[in-house]
Design a protein around this motif. Structure first.
Motif, PDB file in Angstrom:
ATOM      1  N   SER A 214     -36.720  -0.426 -29.324  1.00 33.23           N
ATOM      2  CA  SER A 214     -37.953   0.337 -29.524  1.00 33.23           C
ATOM      3  C   SER A 214     -38.845   0.306 -28.298  1.00 33.23           C
ATOM      4  O   SER A 214     -39.478   1.311 -27.958  1.00 33.23           O
ATOM      5  CB  SER A 214     -38.701  -0.223 -30.740  1.00 33.23           C
ATOM      6  OG  SER A 214     -39.896   0.491 -30.962  1.00 33.23           O
ATOM      7  N   SER A 215     -38.900  -0.840 -27.610  1.00 34.18           N
ATOM      8  CA  SER A 215     -39.818  -0.970 -26.477  1.00 34.18           C
ATOM      9  C   SER A 215     -39.264  -0.380 -25.187  1.00 34.18           C
ATOM     10  O   SER A 215     -40.026   0.063 -24.329  1.00 34.18           O
ATOM     11  CB  SER A 215     -40.155  -2.449 -26.253  1.00 34.18           C
ATOM     12  OG  SER A 215     -38.997  -3.185 -25.885  1.00 34.18           O
ATOM     13  N   ARG A 216     -37.933  -0.330 -25.053  1.00 31.84           N
ATOM     14  CA  ARG A 216     -37.349   0.086 -23.777  1.00 31.84           C
ATOM     15  C   ARG A 216     -36.806   1.511 -23.787  1.00 31.84           C
ATOM     16  O   ARG A 216     -36.616   2.098 -22.719  1.00 31.84           O
ATOM     17  CB  ARG A 216     -36.227  -0.880 -23.375  1.00 31.84           C
ATOM     18  CG  ARG A 216     -36.727  -2.284 -23.149  1.00 31.84           C
ATOM     19  CD  ARG A 216     -35.620  -3.252 -22.817  1.00 31.84           C
ATOM     20  NE  ARG A 216     -35.054  -3.039 -21.493  1.00 31.84           N
ATOM     21  CZ  ARG A 216     -34.260  -3.908 -20.878  1.00 31.84           C
ATOM     22  NH1 ARG A 216     -33.935  -5.037 -21.487  1.00 31.84           N
ATOM     23  NH2 ARG A 216     -33.779  -3.650 -19.692  1.00 31.84           N
ATOM     24  N   ILE A 217     -36.536   2.053 -24.977  1.00 32.29           N
ATOM     25  CA  ILE A 217     -35.928   3.388 -25.032  1.00 32.29           C
ATOM     26  C   ILE A 217     -36.935   4.415 -25.548  1.00 32.29           C
ATOM     27  O   ILE A 217     -37.404   4.305 -26.685  1.00 32.29           O
ATOM     28  CB  ILE A 217     -34.687   3.401 -25.955  1.00 32.29           C
ATOM     29  CG1 ILE A 217     -33.640   2.397 -25.469  1.00 32.29           C
ATOM     30  CG2 ILE A 217     -34.088   4.797 -26.033  1.00 32.29           C
ATOM     31  CD1 ILE A 217     -32.427   2.286 -26.382  1.00 32.29           C
ATOM     32  N   PRO A 218     -37.280   5.423 -24.747  1.00 35.17           N
ATOM     33  CA  PRO A 218     -38.114   6.525 -25.250  1.00 35.17           C
ATOM     34  C   PRO A 218     -37.245   7.468 -26.097  1.00 35.17           C
ATOM     35  O   PRO A 218     -36.391   8.179 -25.573  1.00 35.17           O
ATOM     36  CB  PRO A 218     -38.618   7.200 -23.970  1.00 35.17           C
ATOM     37  CG  PRO A 218     -37.594   6.862 -22.932  1.00 35.17           C
ATOM     38  CD  PRO A 218     -37.001   5.548 -23.299  1.00 35.17           C
TER      39      PRO A 218
END
Length: 424
Positions: A214-218
């Motif tokens: 969730s934090s690294r993939i847009p």
């Protein structure tokens, strides 16, 4: 009598730490050589640690949920003075006795142990290490570093209570609480209706992986409606005349075959993205992960080389892997190596979802439930069996146009199922 220290052995190449998920012994127990002392988890696989000698347990390294460094003290035994070395790393279990396997009951067992720890178990957390000096790199797991970054916390200002001063999730939580209140939070009153449940084992691995994804993939999510009336008719006919021993066909094998054909035209969607190195690893083999709910949580067994399988082979492998995942017999190889994933909630699938990509993959295809809806055929509204596909893509490397084109190719094949079996 002599004391013998059993250290946590190397449980896998490149692994620096493991999570303690379950004790099989308690302080005071007499154990025999090769008896299982406890279990640790790495990358969703559980390893049982055996005793290297006969003896009596006099010390245990923490409780379920603690992160232990490879090579740190695991168990201390009181042994006969004539036994071998006083300090030794436990011998990893033999391949026949301890193939890395998922254990659906581990999380539940660990939770029960954390809630009802035996009264004679020694609390032996190492003393807190001093705060790190400026310029030092504090010891912490990647998940702890990620949480600290998101919370704006400086790990150099946190005292670690883990092995060698390693900063744990509990250390970070205590630091954040002090930051909000200016003091250490008092425990909840005993009469308050609050239950604290420690996240351990598979549940923690899932939480860490979801946080990273969730934090690294847009994400970009694309939802498309698919008319599966013809496909459902074909599926019913094939199931009605299937030979003995062949598996029942669900929607998934048809979707897998449609994905294989779509990937043949857009191979960059069958890939891993190493965002730290800035490299997309495009795979020739299509290894489809099937998100599967188990009693312990969500796991993703993998149908390897789906491009080389026919409809029946896909169905048989999905059924076999799902059963293995649920009963805990799935091996490490069967739970790793996917290049693209399917997620489905079956009859509970809802109208649309926003699936989270299985990092480091770049695409995931979500299946929603089938429902009869009115559909305009150009002259009148007619009842049709309709289903939505909700698919997410890594927008750093997959453009919206490519994502839409991929889903449309799958839609065309599912709506005209003969195309799945015919080479143009």
């Amino acid at each position: 009598m002599a004391e013998r220290v059993v250290r946590l052995p190397d449980v896998g190449e490149g692994i620096a730490e493991a999570e303690l998920v379950e004790w099989h012994v308690k302080v005071g127990d007499v154990v025999r050589e090769d008896a299982v002392l406890g279990a640790v988890m790495t990358d969703k696989a559980t390893v049982e640690i055996p005793s290297p000698a006969d003896g009596r347990v006099i010390w245990l390294a923490g409780s379920a949920g603690d992160i232990l460094a490879i090579g740190s003290d695991f168990v201390r035994l009181e042994v006969d003075g004539k036994s071998a070395q006083a300090t030794e790393a436990a011998t990893p279990p033999s391949s026949a006795a301890s193939a890395l396997a998922q254990k659906p009951d581990v999380a539940a067992s660990a939770s029960r142990m954390a809630a009802s720890e035996p009264p004679n178990m020694l609390k032996s957390q190492p003393p807190a290490a001093p705060a790190h000096h400026a310029g030092d790199r504090p010891l912490a797991a990647p998940a702890v570093r990620l949480r600290a970054r998101e919370a704006g916390a400086d790990l150099r200002q946190i005292r670690g209570t883990g092995p060698a001063g390693r900063i744990t999730h509990d250390d970070l939580d205590a630091h954040l609480v002090r930051g909000r209140t200016g003091t250490t939070a008092a425990p909840y009153p005993t009469q308050a209706a609050v239950t604290d449940i420690k996240i351990v084992g598979l549940r923690r691995k899932i939480a860490e992986k979801m946080s990273v994804a969730s934090s690294r993939i847009p994400h970009i999510t694309y939802v498309e409606e698919v008319d599966v009336t013809a496909l459902e008719d074909l599926r019913a006919k094939l199931n009605g005349q299937k030979q003995t021993g062949k598996p029942k066909l669900t929607m998934l094998p048809f979707l897998m075959r449609a994905m294989v054909r779509a990937i043949a035209e857009q191979q960059h969607l069958n890939a891993h993205f190493d965002d730290e190195a800035g490299i997309v690893h495009q795979h020739a083999g299509v290894h489809i992960g099937i998100a599967t709910q188990t009693p312990a949580g969500l796991v993703v067994p993998v149908v390897h080389h789906a491009e080389a399988r026919d409809l029946w082979s896909c169905a048989a492998e999905v059924a076999r892997l799902a059963e293995a995942a649920r009963n805990g017999s799935a091996t490490r190889d069967e739970l790793t190596g996917s290049t693209i994933t399917i997620t489905s909630l079956g009859a509970l699938g809802g109208l649309a979802t926003t699936p989270i990509i299985n990092h480091p993959e770049v695409a995931i295809v979500g299946v929603n439930r089938i429902a009869i809806r009115p559909h305009w055929n150009g002259a009148a509204f007619v009842p049709r069996q309709m289903m939505n596909l909700s698919s997410s893509f890594d927008h750093r490397v997959i453009d919206g146009f490519d994502a839409a084109q991929f889903v449309q190719r799958i839609k065309t094949q599912l709506e005209t199922p003969a195309m799945i079996f015919i080479d143009a």
